[in-house]
Structures are given as structure tokens and as C-alpha cells.
Write a protein that holds these residues in place. Structure first.
Motif, PDB file in Angstrom:
ATOM      1  N   VAL A 182       0.801  -1.231   0.000  1.00 60.13           N
ATOM      2  CA  VAL A 182       0.000   0.000   0.000  1.00 60.13           C
ATOM      3  C   VAL A 182       0.831   1.277   0.000  1.00 60.13           C
ATOM      4  O   VAL A 182       0.275   2.385   0.014  1.00 60.13           O
ATOM      5  CB  VAL A 182      -0.985   0.018   1.193  1.00 60.13           C
ATOM      6  CG1 VAL A 182      -1.916  -1.166   1.133  1.00 60.13           C
ATOM      7  CG2 VAL A 182      -0.238   0.058   2.525  1.00 60.13           C
ATOM      8  N   ASP A 183       2.151   1.151   0.011  1.00 60.34           N
ATOM      9  CA  ASP A 183       3.072   2.275  -0.123  1.00 60.34           C
ATOM     10  C   ASP A 183       2.827   3.326   0.967  1.00 60.34           C
ATOM     11  O   ASP A 183       2.771   3.002   2.148  1.00 60.34           O
ATOM     12  CB  ASP A 183       2.937   2.875  -1.525  1.00 60.34           C
ATOM     13  CG  ASP A 183       4.131   3.766  -1.892  1.00 60.34           C
ATOM     14  OD1 ASP A 183       5.222   3.546  -1.353  1.00 60.34           O
ATOM     15  OD2 ASP A 183       3.946   4.681  -2.708  1.00 60.34           O
ATOM     16  N   ASP A 184       2.671   4.606   0.563  1.00 62.32           N
ATOM     17  CA  ASP A 184       2.597   5.674   1.555  1.00 62.32           C
ATOM     18  C   ASP A 184       1.245   5.766   2.247  1.00 62.32           C
ATOM     19  O   ASP A 184       1.002   6.654   3.060  1.00 62.32           O
ATOM     20  CB  ASP A 184       2.941   7.022   0.910  1.00 62.32           C
ATOM     21  CG  ASP A 184       1.992   7.400  -0.214  1.00 62.32           C
ATOM     22  OD1 ASP A 184       1.122   6.578  -0.573  1.00 62.32           O
ATOM     23  OD2 ASP A 184       2.128   8.520  -0.746  1.00 62.32           O
ATOM     24  N   ARG A 185       0.361   4.836   1.924  1.00 59.28           N
ATOM     25  CA  ARG A 185      -0.924   4.796   2.627  1.00 59.28           C
ATOM     26  C   ARG A 185      -0.819   4.048   3.952  1.00 59.28           C
ATOM     27  O   ARG A 185      -1.807   3.869   4.665  1.00 59.28           O
ATOM     28  CB  ARG A 185      -1.990   4.172   1.721  1.00 59.28           C
ATOM     29  CG  ARG A 185      -2.178   5.002   0.450  1.00 59.28           C
ATOM     30  CD  ARG A 185      -3.224   4.465  -0.473  1.00 59.28           C
ATOM     31  NE  ARG A 185      -2.939   3.168  -1.054  1.00 59.28           N
ATOM     32  CZ  ARG A 185      -2.076   2.941  -2.050  1.00 59.28           C
ATOM     33  NH1 ARG A 185      -1.355   3.944  -2.545  1.00 59.28           N
ATOM     34  NH2 ARG A 185      -1.907   1.742  -2.555  1.00 59.28           N
ATOM     35  N   LEU A 186       0.397   3.629   4.291  1.00 58.87           N
ATOM     36  CA  LEU A 186       0.704   2.993   5.568  1.00 58.87           C
ATOM     37  C   LEU A 186       1.420   3.982   6.478  1.00 58.87           C
ATOM     38  O   LEU A 186       2.304   4.720   6.033  1.00 58.87           O
ATOM     39  CB  LEU A 186       1.603   1.774   5.342  1.00 58.87           C
ATOM     40  CG  LEU A 186       2.250   1.167   6.590  1.00 58.87           C
ATOM     41  CD1 LEU A 186       1.208   0.439   7.431  1.00 58.87           C
ATOM     42  CD2 LEU A 186       3.389   0.219   6.199  1.00 58.87           C
ATOM     43  N   SER A 187       1.041   4.007   7.736  1.00 63.23           N
ATOM     44  CA  SER A 187       1.767   4.816   8.716  1.00 63.23           C
ATOM     45  C   SER A 187       1.990   4.004   9.985  1.00 63.23           C
ATOM     46  O   SER A 187       1.074   3.332  10.483  1.00 63.23           O
ATOM     47  CB  SER A 187       0.980   6.079   9.066  1.00 63.23           C
ATOM     48  OG  SER A 187       1.657   6.801  10.091  1.00 63.23           O
ATOM     49  N   THR A 188       3.237   4.082  10.472  1.00 59.00           N
ATOM     50  CA  THR A 188       3.542   3.505  11.782  1.00 59.00           C
ATOM     51  C   THR A 188       3.972   4.599  12.751  1.00 59.00           C
ATOM     52  O   THR A 188       4.485   4.316  13.829  1.00 59.00           O
ATOM     53  CB  THR A 188       4.663   2.455  11.662  1.00 59.00           C
ATOM     54  OG1 THR A 188       5.824   3.069  11.091  1.00 59.00           O
ATOM     55  CG2 THR A 188       4.217   1.287  10.788  1.00 59.00           C
ATOM     56  N   ARG A 189       3.776   5.851  12.342  1.00 59.96           N
ATOM     57  CA  ARG A 189       4.130   6.985  13.190  1.00 59.96           C
ATOM     58  C   ARG A 189       3.329   6.928  14.482  1.00 59.96           C
ATOM     59  O   ARG A 189       2.121   6.679  14.487  1.00 59.96           O
ATOM     60  CB  ARG A 189       3.832   8.290  12.435  1.00 59.96           C
ATOM     61  CG  ARG A 189       4.299   9.550  13.133  1.00 59.96           C
ATOM     62  CD  ARG A 189       4.101  10.777  12.263  1.00 59.96           C
ATOM     63  NE  ARG A 189       2.705  11.053  11.985  1.00 59.96           N
ATOM     64  CZ  ARG A 189       2.192  12.284  11.861  1.00 59.96           C
ATOM     65  NH1 ARG A 189       2.968  13.333  11.982  1.00 59.96           N
ATOM     66  NH2 ARG A 189       0.918  12.443  11.582  1.00 59.96           N
ATOM     67  N   LEU A 190       3.982   7.163  15.605  1.00 54.51           N
ATOM     68  CA  LEU A 190       3.330   7.112  16.902  1.00 54.51           C
ATOM     69  C   LEU A 190       2.118   8.034  16.939  1.00 54.51           C
ATOM     70  O   LEU A 190       1.060   7.671  17.477  1.00 54.51           O
ATOM     71  CB  LEU A 190       4.314   7.494  18.012  1.00 54.51           C
ATOM     72  CG  LEU A 190       3.745   7.531  19.436  1.00 54.51           C
ATOM     73  CD1 LEU A 190       3.212   6.160  19.858  1.00 54.51           C
ATOM     74  CD2 LEU A 190       4.810   8.034  20.421  1.00 54.51           C
ATOM     75  N   PHE A 191       2.235   9.218  16.357  1.00 51.51           N
ATOM     76  CA  PHE A 191       1.142  10.191  16.358  1.00 51.51           C
ATOM     77  C   PHE A 191      -0.102   9.606  15.693  1.00 51.51           C
ATOM     78  O   PHE A 191      -1.210   9.720  16.218  1.00 51.51           O
ATOM     79  CB  PHE A 191       1.592  11.457  15.621  1.00 51.51           C
ATOM     80  CG  PHE A 191       0.643  12.622  15.761  1.00 51.51           C
ATOM     81  CD1 PHE A 191       0.815  13.558  16.765  1.00 51.51           C
ATOM     82  CD2 PHE A 191      -0.431  12.771  14.891  1.00 51.51           C
ATOM     83  CE1 PHE A 191      -0.058  14.630  16.897  1.00 51.51           C
ATOM     84  CE2 PHE A 191      -1.309  13.826  15.008  1.00 51.51           C
ATOM     85  CZ  PHE A 191      -1.118  14.758  16.019  1.00 51.51           C
TER      86      PHE A 191
END
Length: 953
Positions: free
Chosen positions: A21-30
Motif C-alpha cells: 500500500v506504499d505511503d498509505r501505511l503509517s507507523t508513526r506514533l502520532f
């Protein structure tokens, strides 16, 4: 750093998700923390967030989670109260890119994606005089995904028009990636070919249930009531084909069986006429005794409110005439409503029911139906305001816990009495009971502090007793809020071992790896409802009342860009409990994601059930970021506003002669070393400077005498930005022209060229400058209005709102005496003044064929939308207000500081506007016109400019 086996597994999941999914993934704590919160009292932090753009993204994320034995939870509105939309696995956001609505068959059916809210769907159906059957109270914020996944109902639909009964067809994806579409005639054969094991399991479970008389009896009884406890086993009885059984099992499955791509509903007609009666009885048993007759005679709704509810209403600021002077003891109210397609039909209904009133036992006062919209709104405010009143006044640090149960109608009176005694015995003295009485459906709200171990133990015992009470009455522990985590430990007890085993086998057949929303509906953990509880954290009195319901989110202009009001508050609560390292990481992101990209339009306050203004709160955080020297600079700018404004206008003239590409490059370069929240990004859509406000005194209608009907405060915006049409006098000049045509004399505020409505400073949190300008402007306006004898008008809606706010700013600055004097001033926007006091005096007006209208945030706050529409209707045969019209996000200069905010905020409205053809595009504020022009490529103008041009000379 040593990588543990757990970390290696996690890294593998993240790597595969990123590939898919490329940049549609986030693991950023925020991002993980903002998605850890929903409307429930549970809190689970996901390890990854996927903002899916399409069904392929969802299928890929689910497949990867299944392969790596990680869990997945789908999230749309996040308004669920039972903990079914939080997860410590992967959260898939199915709200942002799944809002499609397609009206079919002239409105008789509608196909909806899971991210569309009920209100958005109904707004499109309203054009056809149709509406969805499910009518949850959270319709402004809850989405179709949740409506289907929870089998939502509401005040009117009961069990005959809920999601289950009005579903036409469903498209959904299974954990294996198989898509099922029940609109296809061959859907059952297709399911059998693609998923033979699943098909066979469903067929076997169908036959198992049907061959067991006790199971059939239990299912029929349970689903004769509202019931969202466990899986919808009635589907095994109501349908023969496994594909249809599975589709209807999806209803109420809470994301545990598959992902809903879209749902097609059969819609209901909107009744043209309604009448309402508020029936107040001496005791709950009197009210419940009247219900069978009321239901038999066709009441559309019968809303129950107990004595505690009535006392809460009496203590409120808004008076209800029917409750004035009533010494509430055990009194109970029923709010009943009838509806018809004609006046005759409605009259027959309410006259027939009115005849029953004389025979009702314990009716405390004379009761009559009314069609008066003001009185009906007053009564409905009683019912709809209960949650607000109780949640807003709850003790600090407590949780507003709203629950719902259902019992057979004959058991309702005893259940109400028993529940009242139970709440009192556990110390929940402020508990209220209300609900959908014609369905035997009770809501009650208690306010425990679940962070306190003693109170948590009390709540656990209370829950056990509640389960005993409802099940002994042969009711259901969940009527419409879904099983979630809060009642999952009690599903077996409600249905018995046999039917619970059927549910377990349904889950196993659809989701053998327990990938989808584990712990929801099916659990073997007897204490699951007491785990992962959200701490009740206090961060600021301005926002501590927040119940994280999510009602604010659909109206928030930054919802698809960064954060929503709920998330802004929730993250602050989280940060207050974090270690220094985590807090530092979160604060860095909070500056942009929460503070800088808040449009501070305060539409969230209108939507908030406990009246929190997150926009004002964000302004206060901006204030905290300014140093004392910076605040002094702001104050100096206020004192020297005349020369500063002249400098700005000169700069605009210069900028107008600089090639746009060069100007954009210069400002973009300046934003790199300097703050993007201070240096605007300027493009070729920047207008030239407007006319000096001194010019306003040259209009023939302007007077210095006592014959003035109105004082005029031309806005800074009219001086900074020229009108879109070079031939136009702009909004300010057009207003004065209209006054001249109408014969209205106008007094321009003296020294206005050095004054401002204060918005320039208040929006940035520059309080010293705001207070300085508030004092000077207040004195000038008081003089111009003869101390409030005549109203004051501004030509920009945001500036009218700024003038409205001056009294509050003066009080904050300790200027109580001046504020009290300013309270006498009647501030009106130019659109409202023109609609109410000039329009009838203007003579003939030529009309365009069609215009599209963008009401501003201030128009909504000040109640000016009807006036704006009235002026547009004077200019055109057809006036269109886009269904998706909302805040444009330009917010003064915010659209130049953060153009991505306007681009995101206007995306849906712009698509709607671009899809139509209009003779003019209208609004009521110059910066909003700039924002909408940028978004649509169409030229937006102030409605007064067009009206002035349409006047026949």
C-alpha cells in the motif's frame, strides 16, 4: 540494537504492508495514537494504520495480516460505544476514500460506501423525498459501514425498518480476498465455487438450527426485539441460500466476518406532515401502561424519559414550558409523534390518539398534539439534549458511559424501576434513563471513574447485576449499540451453549485465523469488558468534557489532512501520560498536525453535544507558543494598524506586477528557513489591493447626521483584496450602493481605516494585539451606533463574527465596564441586514438562471444562511447549495500559509460544483471566495456584488 523475534515479525508485517500500500501505511506514533480512540471507553493502540484508497488496499492489508497472524480492525466513523472499532493490530481507515453514494430507481434504492455518513446519504435522498430506514441519533457522524456492521436502528425504525430489514444487497470481501456480491443472481453459486468449505459450513449450521425447536424458539424471541447481541442468527432462519445467509450475518457482525464494500438499501418515503405531543405521567408504570394503545394507534415514535431526565432538563438553561412549575417526583414523559403524507391522514391519526388521552391513568397535565415547529423543536430538545446535559455536567475525571438494553414490553415498567434502584444502590445517583419506549429499548447513562480501582470494582458488580436483571426479563443486553467488547463475555449466557457454539462456528468458518477484530462478539475472556479501559485524563477545563464521540469529525476541514477535534483532544490526553521521549516526539508532530492546520472555524462546536469549541482551544495553544516579545509586536501592529494596512496594500500592488511564477518561488523559498505558519505561499490567484476604506465616505447614502439607520464597519479584507471582477465596487461598495437604492442612510465608523474586527490577532493567539484592537474598535463602534441605538454592519461575514466576539475579548482583558456597554450593540452581517431591511425596498431585480452558493462558517454560526439564500434567490431562478458544502479551510490567511488545508477541505464540495453549470458562484466573505475559486477554478463573488448588478435601473 538487538532485534528480538517479536521485532523481526513486526518488521516483516510492516515491510509487506509498505510494499502493498506504499505511503498509505503509517507507523508513526502520532497516527497510531489518534486512531487508538473511538467513542467507547476502551483504548487500544494499533501498531500500524492503513488509509485504504480502494478495495484492493483493504484486501491486501487483510491478506498480509492473515499471513502474519496479526489482527485487523476496520474504522469508519468511530462513533461506536462498545469498543468494536479499536485494536492493537492494524487499523484500516475505510472512511476517507469510501464516501460514494449512488441514488437508484428515483430514490427508491441507494447504494452507499462505508465511509458515507447517514446524514450525507439522507441529504441526497431528500431530493427524492426519500430517507434511509435506520435513524440513529448519531446520524450526523456515524457511517454506513458502522450502520451495517452494528445493525443500527434508532428512534423510529424499530425492528421493521432497521438495516437488516431494509438491506437490498451487499458487496463484501472475505478474509481470503473473495468478493461476494448479493445483487448478482448467481451469487450463491459463485460463493460455493470460490469458498466451498464456507458454503458447506453455513448450510450445515442453517440445517442444525432449523432442526432444533428450542433454537428456533430462542432466535424468534430474541429477534422479535431490537437485538444487536452476538451474530444475527435470524439469518439462518430467514434465508435459505448460504450467500444470503452470509450477507445478513454481515449485518451486526462488527467487522469480525469481512469488509463491507458497499450496501444497497431500500429507502422509505419522507412524510410531509408531523404532529408531536409531550405526555407527562405521574409514574413510569402509568407511562408504560399507555404504550400498547399508543403503538396500536400508529405512533411513529414514543420516546421515554424518566424522572431524573426531567429534573436534568429543568436545571438546564433552556426552559421547557411543559416542565415549568412541575415538582418532579416519579414523573415520566413520553414524547410521541405521528406522521402522514397529507394533513387529513395526520389529523386522523393524532385525533384518534388524542381521544385516548382522557382514559390514560396518571396523565399529569392536559396533553395535546401540536404541529407548531417551535414547540416541537422545544420538546425534541428535551429528548435529544439529555446526553448533552448529563455528559457535560459529569464529575471531572469520570467516564460518560451510555448503555442500552431491551426487554419485552410487558417487562418495561418493572425494568425501569429495578434499574433505578440498582443505579442508586451503586452510587450512580445522577444516572438517567431514556429510550425508545415503543420498542422496549432503554438507554441509561452513568458516570464512573474507571481509572479508580474501587470504582472499577463497583462497575464490574453493577454490570453483573445488570446482566441478571435484563436476562431474567428475557431481554437482550444490546439493543442497538453492538456487542463490542463490553458485552462479549455475556453472549453465551444470553443465547445458551448451543446457539453460542453456532456463533463460534460462524466465526471460525469465515475467519479461521481470527484475523478480523478478535475479542469482539466472541471471547472466552470473562473479564474482557474490564480490560484496556481508557484513562479519564484531565488536560484543560476547555476540553475536559469531551466524550470523544466523534460528532465533530464530519464538519472538520482538516479531517482528511491531519487531525480532527476529537483527535486533537485525545492526543493531548495521551501525551499527558507519556514518558518524556514519547511526549517530545508527539509534541513535534502536534504543532503542525493539530495546531497549525486547525482552521479555527469552530464548526466543531455546533456539532459537539457538550459544546466544546476546539477552534478556540487551538487559538489558546497558539497563544502559548508566542513569546512575550512576539506578543508585544502583535500589540504594536494593532496600535499602528493604519500604516501597517497601507504597507500591506502597497505590497499587494507590487505583487500584482511580479510574475506569478517568480512570486511563488520567492515565497516558497522563504518558507524553508522561516515558519510556514508565518510566511504565506503566494500564487497567481492572489488579487490586487482593494480600495482604501476612506473611499466609503464618498457614497451618497453616507451621513454624519442623526438620520442614519445603520453604522457601517467596512472590513480590512475589502481594503487588502480587490473584488474578483475589476468593474465591481466589491462587497463594501456594493452594500453602500444597495443602501443608496433603498434610501437607507449609513454612518461609516469614524477612524475605521485604523481599526479591525480583531480576527487578525485572535486567530493567531496574539492576545495583546487582540485586546488593544478590541478596546479601540468597541469605543468607535459604540460612538457610531449611538451606544447601540442603530445596528452595525460589516461586509465580510468573518468580520461580522469578529465584532460579535469583541465583548468576550474585553471581558478576558478585564474591561468589564466597556464590555457591558458593548453588549448593547446589535451586530449584523451585511447579508442579513440587506435581506431583512433593504431587499423589499430595492425595486425590480433581474434574475440569472442558476447560481451555486457557498455559505461560510460564520453564516452557519450566526444563523445567516437563510438570509444568504434569500439574497441568492433574489438574483437567480435556481439556487444550489452543495450537499457537501462546508468550511473551505482558507480561514483568513490559513489558506495561504497552508494551502494543502484548503485543497483537502474543499475537495468534495469542489467536485460537486465542477459537475454543475452555473451563471454565478456566490459567497459572503472575500477570503472564502478566494478559497473556493482556487478549489473549483470558478470565480466566486460576494452575493451583494451580484445583487447590486441585478438591480434594474
Amino acid at each position: 540494537m538487538t532485534v528480538t523475534a517479536h521485532d523481526e515479525k513486526m518488521d516483516a508485517v510492516i515491510r509487506d504492508l509498505h510494499t502493498a500500500v506504499d505511503d498509505r501505511l503509517s507507523t508513526r506514533l502520532f497516527d497510531r495514537r489518534r486512531m487508538a480512540h473511538d467513542a467507547s471507553h476502551y483504548l487500544l493502540e494499533p501498531f500500524a494504520v492503513v488509509v485504504a484508497e480502494n478495495a484492493e488496499d483493504v484486501a491486501a492489508a487483510v491478506r498480509i495480516a492473515h499471513q502474519h497472524q496479526r489482527s485487523v480492525t476496520f474504522r469508519s466513523g468511530g462513533t461506536s460505544l462498545s469498543g468494536q472499532s479499536v485494536s492493537d493490530g492494524i487499523i484500516i481507515d475505510t472512511r476517507q476514500h469510501f464516501r460514494g453514494v449512488e441514488v437508484l430507481d428515483g430514490g427508491e434504492r441507494v447504494r452507499c460506501q462505508p465511509g458515507a455518513t447517514v446524514r450525507q446519504v439522507n441529504a441526497r435522498l431528500a431530493l427524492y423525498r426519500r430517507i434511509l430506514g435506520p435513524d440513529p441519533a448519531s446520524e450526523s457522524a456515524c457511517t454506513i459501514g458502522g450502520v451495517v456492521a452494528n445493525n443500527s436502528s434508532g428512534m423510529s425504525c424499530g425492528t421493521i425498518a432497521n438495516t437488516y430489514e431494509t438491506l437490498d444487497s451487499l458487496r463484501f470481501v472475505l478474509v481470503t480476498g473473495t468478493m461476494v456480491d448479493t445483487s448478482r443472481e448467481d451469487c450463491d453459486q459463485a460463493l460455493r465455487a470460490a469458498e466451498p468449505e464456507l458454503w458447506r459450513s453455513l448450510a450445515e449450521l442453517r440445517d442444525r438450527v432449523r432442526s432444533n425447536p428450542q433454537s428456533l424458539q430462542r432466535i424468534r424471541h430474541q429477534f422479535s426485539m431490537k437485538n444487536t447481541m452476538g451474530y444475527g442468527l435470524n439469518s439462518l432462519v430467514d434465508f435459505d441460500e448460504p450467500a444470503q445467509i452470509l450477507a445478513h450475518l454481515m449485518i451486526g457482525s462488527e467487522g469480525t466476518l469481512g469488509f463491507i464494500l458497499d450496501a444497497t438499501f431500500v429507502t422509505l418515503p419522507i412524510h410531509a406532515h408531523m404532529a408531536t405531543a409531550l405526555c407527562i405521567f405521574d409514574a413510569p408504570e402509568d407511562a408504560t401502561a399507555a404504550l400498547p394503545s399508543l403503538v396500536a394507534h400508529g405512533v411513529r415514535t414514543a420516546e421515554f424519559m424518566d424522572a431524573a431526565s426531567l429534573r436534568v432538563t429543568q436545571r438546564g438553561s433552556r426552559k421547557v414550558r411543559a416542565l415549568e412549575g412541575l415538582n418532579v417526583d416519579r414523573h415520566t414523559a413520553l414524547l410521541v409523534e405521528v406522521a402522514g403524507d397529507s394533513v387529513q391522514e395526520m389529523d386522523e391519526l393524532h385525533h384518534g390518539i388524542s381521544a385516548l388521552f382522557g382514559g390514560f391513568r396518571g396523565l399529569a397535565q392536559d396533553t395535546r398534539f401540536t404541529t407548531d415547529p417551535v414547540l416541537r423543536a422545544e420538546w425534541w430538545h428535551v429528548r435529544k439534549g439529555l446526553y448533552t446535559a448529563v455528559a457535560g455536567a459529569r464529575p471531572s475525571g469520570s467516564t460518560a458511559l451510555l448503555e442500552d438494553v431491551v426487554v419485552p414490553m410487558p417487562q418495561l415498567a418493572d425494568t425501569v424501576s429495578a434499574l433505578t434502584r440498582m443505579c442508586n444502590s451503586y452510587g450512580y445517583d445522577d444516572a438517567v434513563q431514556f429510550g425508545h419506549a415503543k420498542d422496549g429499548n432503554l438507554h441509561f447513562m452513568i458516570n464512573p471513574n474507571l481509572s479508580d480501582e474501587t470504582q472499577l470494582g463497583t462497575y464490574a458488580r453493577f454490570t453483573d447485576d445488570l446482566v441478571d436483571l435484563i436476562l431474567e426479563a428475557d431481554g437482550s443486553l444490546k439493543a442497538e449499540h453492538g456487542t463490542g467488547r463490553i458485552m462479549a463475555p455475556f453472549v453465551r449466557r444470553q443465547y445458551g451453549d448451543e446457539l453460542y457454539d453456532v456463533m463460534v462456528r460462524i466465526k471460525r468458518a469465515c475467519d479461521p485465523g481470527n484475523t478480523l477484530n478478535p475479542g469482539v462478539i466472541i471471547t472466552e475472556d470473562a473479564h474482557a469488558h474490564l480490560r484496556d479501559l481508557k484513562p479519564a485524563t484531565l488536560v484543560d477545563a476547555q476540553v475536559d468534557r469531551c466524550v470523544e464521540c466523534g460528532y465533530c469529525e464530519p464538519v472538520c476541514p482538516s479531517k482528511d489532512l491531519t487531525t480532527t477535534p476529537r483527535q486533537r483532544i485525545a492526543i493531548l490526553r495521551d501525551m499527558s501520560l507519556m514518558n518524556p521521549e514519547q511526549r517530545a516526539e508527539m509534541e513535534k508532530d502536534y504543532d503542525y498536525d493539530a495546531i497549525d492546520t486547525c482552521a479555527v472555524d469552530s464548526l466543531c462546536m455546533i456539532a459537539c453535544p457538550v459544546d466544546i469549541d476546539t477552534g478556540v482551544f487551538m487559538k489558546s495553544l497558539r497563544t502559548q507558543r508566542w513569546s512575550k516579545p512576539a506578543q508585544k509586536v502583535g500589540e504594536t501592529l494593532a496600535k499602528q494598524w493604519g500604516p501597517v494596512l497601507g504597507g500591506l496594500r502597497a505590497g499587494m500592488h507590487v505583487a500584482d506586477h511580479v510574475p506569478s511564477g517568480l512570486l511563488t518561488g520567492i515565497t516558497r523559498a522563504a518558507r524553508i528557513p522561516l515558519s510556514k505558519d508565518l510566511i504565506p505561499l503566494v500564487g497567481d490567484d492572489l488579487p490586487s489591493a482593494g480600495a482604501d476604506r476612506k473611499v466609503m465616505r464618498t457614497y451618497a447614502c453616507v451621513t454624519r447626521g442623526d438620520d442614519a439607520e445603520v453604522a457601517f464597519f467596512p472590513s480590512c479584507l475589502s481594503e487588502i483584496f480587490s473584488a474578483a471582477d475589476p468593474q465591481s465596487a466589491g462587497a463594501a461598495g456594493s452594500f453602500l450602493h444597495l443602501c443608496g437604492v433603498a434610501g437607507a442612510k449609513v454612518r461609516v465608523v469614524d477612524g475605521v481605516e485604523k481599526l479591525c474586527c480583531t480576527t487578525v490577532w485572535s486567530s493567531k493567539g496574539l492576545t495583546l494585539g487582540r485586546d488593544e484592537m478590541a478596546r479601540r474598535t468597541a469605543e468607535a463602534v459604540l460612538t457610531a451606533t449611538d451606544q447601540g441605538r442603530i445596528p452595525v454592519v460589516s461586509d465580510a461575514s468573518s468580520c461580522s463574527h469578529g465584532l460579535h466576539e469583541i465583548g468576550g475579548y474585553l471581558r478576558q482583558a478585564g474591561e468589564d465596564a466597556l464590555a457591558q456597554r458593548f453588549d448593547a450593540v446589535h451586530v449584523m452581517d451585511s447579508t442579513r441586514y440587506t435581506a431583512e431591511r433593504l431587499l423589499d425596498r430595492l425595486g425590480p431585480v433581474r434574475r440569472l438562471a442558476s447560481v451555486v452558493l457557498h455559505p461560510t462558517c460564520t453564516d452557519r454560526h450566526e444563523g445567516n444562511v437563510p438570509a444568504l439564500q434569500k439574497l441568492a434567490e433574489a438574483c437567480a431562478e435556481e439556487v444550489v447549495v452543495p450537499i457537501d458544502a462546508g468550511c473551505c479551510g482558507f480561514a483568513g490567511d490559513r489558506g495561504m500559509l497552508h494551502p494543502e488545508l484548503t485543497a483537502s477541505a474543499t475537495r468534495a464540495e469542489a467536485a460537486e460544483v465542477i459537475g454543475g453549470t452555473y451563471d454565478a458562484h456566490l459567497s459572503s466573505n472575500r477570503t472564502c471566495e478566494l478559497g473556493m475559486s482556487r478549489a473549483t477554478g470558478k470565480t466566486y463573488r460576494h452575493v451583494l456584488e451580484v445583487l447590486a448588478e441585478m438591480i434594474e435601473s
